[in-house]
Scaffold this motif. Structure first.
Motif, PDB file in Angstrom:
ATOM      1  N   GLY A  52       0.852  -1.190   0.000  1.00 25.21           N
ATOM      2  CA  GLY A  52       0.000   0.000   0.000  1.00 25.21           C
ATOM      3  C   GLY A  52       0.882   1.233   0.000  1.00 25.21           C
ATOM      4  N   TRP A  53       0.386   2.326   0.527  1.00 22.18           N
ATOM      5  CA  TRP A  53       1.159   3.561   0.678  1.00 22.18           C
ATOM      6  C   TRP A  53       1.639   3.606   2.111  1.00 22.18           C
ATOM      7  N   GLU A  54       2.952   3.746   2.311  1.00 21.18           N
ATOM      8  CA  GLU A  54       3.531   3.672   3.657  1.00 21.18           C
ATOM      9  C   GLU A  54       4.233   4.965   4.030  1.00 21.18           C
ATOM     10  N   LEU A  55       4.064   5.314   5.295  1.00 17.94           N
ATOM     11  CA  LEU A  55       4.791   6.423   5.893  1.00 17.94           C
ATOM     12  C   LEU A  55       5.471   5.871   7.128  1.00 17.94           C
ATOM     13  N   THR A  56       6.781   6.014   7.190  1.00 16.99           N
ATOM     14  CA  THR A  56       7.535   5.489   8.320  1.00 16.99           C
ATOM     15  C   THR A  56       7.934   6.626   9.249  1.00 16.99           C
ATOM     16  N   PHE A  57       7.523   6.485  10.505  1.00 21.54           N
ATOM     17  CA  PHE A  57       7.997   7.371  11.563  1.00 21.54           C
ATOM     18  C   PHE A  57       9.062   6.578  12.300  1.00 21.54           C
ATOM     19  N   ASN A  58      10.323   6.939  12.138  1.00 19.28           N
ATOM     20  CA  ASN A  58      11.356   6.199  12.857  1.00 19.28           C
ATOM     21  C   ASN A  58      11.875   7.018  14.028  1.00 19.28           C
ATOM     22  N   GLU A  59      12.840   6.514  14.731  1.00 17.09           N
ATOM     23  CA  GLU A  59      13.320   7.112  15.985  1.00 17.09           C
ATOM     24  C   GLU A  59      13.784   8.546  15.819  1.00 17.09           C
ATOM     25  N   ARG A  60      14.290   8.876  14.654  1.00 18.90           N
ATOM     26  CA  ARG A  60      14.747  10.259  14.454  1.00 18.90           C
ATOM     27  C   ARG A  60      13.606  11.232  14.713  1.00 18.90           C
ATOM     28  N   LEU A  61      12.376  10.754  14.557  1.00 20.44           N
ATOM     29  CA  LEU A  61      11.213  11.587  14.819  1.00 20.44           C
ATOM     30  C   LEU A  61      10.519  11.207  16.121  1.00 20.44           C
ATOM     31  N   THR A  69       6.875   7.177  23.900  1.00 16.25           N
ATOM     32  CA  THR A  69       6.276   8.497  24.056  1.00 16.25           C
ATOM     33  C   THR A  69       6.459   9.306  22.777  1.00 16.25           C
ATOM     34  N   VAL A  70       5.372   9.921  22.315  1.00 14.47           N
ATOM     35  CA  VAL A  70       5.431  10.785  21.146  1.00 14.47           C
ATOM     36  C   VAL A  70       5.511  12.228  21.638  1.00 14.47           C
ATOM     37  N   ASP A  71       6.484  12.965  21.135  1.00  8.42           N
ATOM     38  CA  ASP A  71       6.672  14.369  21.475  1.00  8.42           C
ATOM     39  C   ASP A  71       5.384  15.156  21.169  1.00  8.42           C
ATOM     40  N   PRO A  72       4.990  16.111  22.029  1.00 10.51           N
ATOM     41  CA  PRO A  72       3.753  16.873  21.804  1.00 10.51           C
ATOM     42  C   PRO A  72       3.696  17.570  20.440  1.00 10.51           C
ATOM     43  N   ASP A  73       4.802  18.125  19.972  1.00  8.82           N
ATOM     44  CA  ASP A  73       4.803  18.763  18.654  1.00  8.82           C
ATOM     45  C   ASP A  73       4.525  17.760  17.547  1.00  8.82           C
ATOM     46  N   LEU A  74       5.063  16.564  17.690  1.00 12.67           N
ATOM     47  CA  LEU A  74       4.836  15.530  16.692  1.00 12.67           C
ATOM     48  C   LEU A  74       3.404  15.018  16.744  1.00 12.67           C
ATOM     49  N   ARG A  75       2.815  14.960  17.936  1.00 13.57           N
ATOM     50  CA  ARG A  75       1.393  14.567  18.036  1.00 13.57           C
ATOM     51  C   ARG A  75       0.532  15.536  17.224  1.00 13.57           C
ATOM     52  N   ALA A  79      -1.721  14.501  13.967  1.00 12.77           N
ATOM     53  CA  ALA A  79      -3.157  14.811  13.893  1.00 12.77           C
ATOM     54  C   ALA A  79      -3.451  15.633  12.637  1.00 12.77           C
ATOM     55  N   GLY A  80      -2.557  16.550  12.279  1.00 13.16           N
ATOM     56  CA  GLY A  80      -2.721  17.328  11.050  1.00 13.16           C
ATOM     57  C   GLY A  80      -2.647  16.455   9.816  1.00 13.16           C
ATOM     58  N   LEU A  81      -1.728  15.497   9.826  1.00 12.82           N
ATOM     59  CA  LEU A  81      -1.620  14.531   8.735  1.00 12.82           C
ATOM     60  C   LEU A  81      -2.949  13.798   8.579  1.00 12.82           C
ATOM     61  N   ALA A  82      -3.524  13.362   9.692  1.00 15.80           N
ATOM     62  CA  ALA A  82      -4.804  12.642   9.649  1.00 15.80           C
ATOM     63  C   ALA A  82      -5.909  13.534   9.077  1.00 15.80           C
ATOM     64  N   ARG A  83      -5.950  14.795   9.485  1.00 15.92           N
ATOM     65  CA  ARG A  83      -6.960  15.717   8.948  1.00 15.92           C
ATOM     66  C   ARG A  83      -6.789  15.885   7.436  1.00 15.92           C
ATOM     67  N   ASN A  84      -5.540  15.993   6.980  1.00 17.37           N
ATOM     68  CA  ASN A  84      -5.295  16.125   5.541  1.00 17.37           C
ATOM     69  C   ASN A  84      -5.772  14.891   4.783  1.00 17.37           C
ATOM     70  N   LEU A  85      -5.511  13.718   5.335  1.00 12.08           N
ATOM     71  CA  LEU A  85      -5.943  12.490   4.656  1.00 12.08           C
ATOM     72  C   LEU A  85      -7.460  12.341   4.676  1.00 12.08           C
ATOM     73  N   PRO A 122      -3.057  10.251  18.090  1.00 10.24           N
ATOM     74  CA  PRO A 122      -3.236  11.496  17.337  1.00 10.24           C
ATOM     75  C   PRO A 122      -3.849  11.293  15.949  1.00 10.24           C
ATOM     76  N   LEU A 123      -3.655  10.122  15.344  1.00  7.69           N
ATOM     77  CA  LEU A 123      -4.340   9.855  14.076  1.00  7.69           C
ATOM     78  C   LEU A 123      -5.849   9.867  14.296  1.00  7.69           C
ATOM     79  N   GLN A 124      -6.296   9.238  15.368  1.00  3.57           N
ATOM     80  CA  GLN A 124      -7.714   9.218  15.688  1.00  3.57           C
ATOM     81  C   GLN A 124      -8.212  10.616  16.060  1.00  3.57           C
ATOM     82  N   ALA A 125      -7.397  11.367  16.777  1.00  5.64           N
ATOM     83  CA  ALA A 125      -7.772  12.741  17.139  1.00  5.64           C
ATOM     84  C   ALA A 125      -7.942  13.594  15.886  1.00  5.64           C
ATOM     85  N   GLY A 126      -7.215  13.255  14.827  1.00  2.00           N
ATOM     86  CA  GLY A 126      -7.324  13.967  13.557  1.00  2.00           C
ATOM     87  C   GLY A 126      -8.454  13.479  12.677  1.00  2.00           C
TER      88      GLY A 126
END
Length: 166
Positions: A52-61, A69-75, A79-85, A122-126
């Motif tokens: 399918g279409w994949e987006l990888t969030f690795n440790e650098r992020l 734990t996901v950094d608040p800015d990244l959350r 969520a913005g990514l989810a809203r865009n999709l 955050p995906l669900q929040a979006g």
């Protein structure tokens, strides 16, 4: 012996043959996504793969060793990514958490599940709809890089979001 058919019957036969031949042609496969959806996926950094279409969030992020734990800015970014999709009709995904091979397999499996859940929130929040079976921990089973180096282990502490046509 030669059979002579009336011209109209020959024409009718040729038309029927051509129609049958055209019906046998294969249609090129479609991705299942509209051009607007593909554009949104590409804008967000997704890459088309066999799954399918994949987006990888690795440790650098996202993740340090032994952390989910996901950094608040990244959350906010997720969520913005989810809203865009969702704005282009992509409303669901599979979220797969991964770990490096440091530690016990059972611990790594639980940690990878926690990482997947940390990104799913955050995906669900979006606005995305994710069922529990779409939020999966893979543990150390599917490494992206070798676990023999610090950098490789860092790459393996990741979450992958996979989107397929509904």
């Amino acid at each position: 012996m030669t059979l002579n058919f009336p011209r109209s019957l020959q024409t009718l036969f040729m038309i029927a043959f051509a129609a049958l031949l055209a019906a046998c042609q294969s249609v090129p496969p479609t991705t299942g996504f509209t051009p607007a959806q593909i554009a949104a996926l590409k804008t967000e950094g997704f890459v088309e793969t066999g799954a399918g279409w994949e987006l990888t969030f690795n440790e650098r992020l996202l993740f340090a060793s032994n952390d989910a734990t996901v950094d608040p800015d990244l959350r906010v970014r997720i969520a913005g990514l989810a809203r865009n999709l969702t704005s282009v009709g992509i409303t669901t995904a599979r979220v797969e958490g991964h770990s490096d091979s440091t530690g016990a397999s059972a611990y790594n499996l639980a940690l990878s599940q926690a990482r997947a859940q940390a990104v799913a929130i955050p995906l669900q929040a979006g606005g995305m709809r994710l069922s529990p079976d779409q939020i999966v921990g893979r543990g150390e089973a599917v490494p992206m890089s070798s676990n023999d180096s610090v950098e490789g282990r860092q790459d393996n502490r990741r979450v992958v979001v996979i989107v397929t046509p509904q």
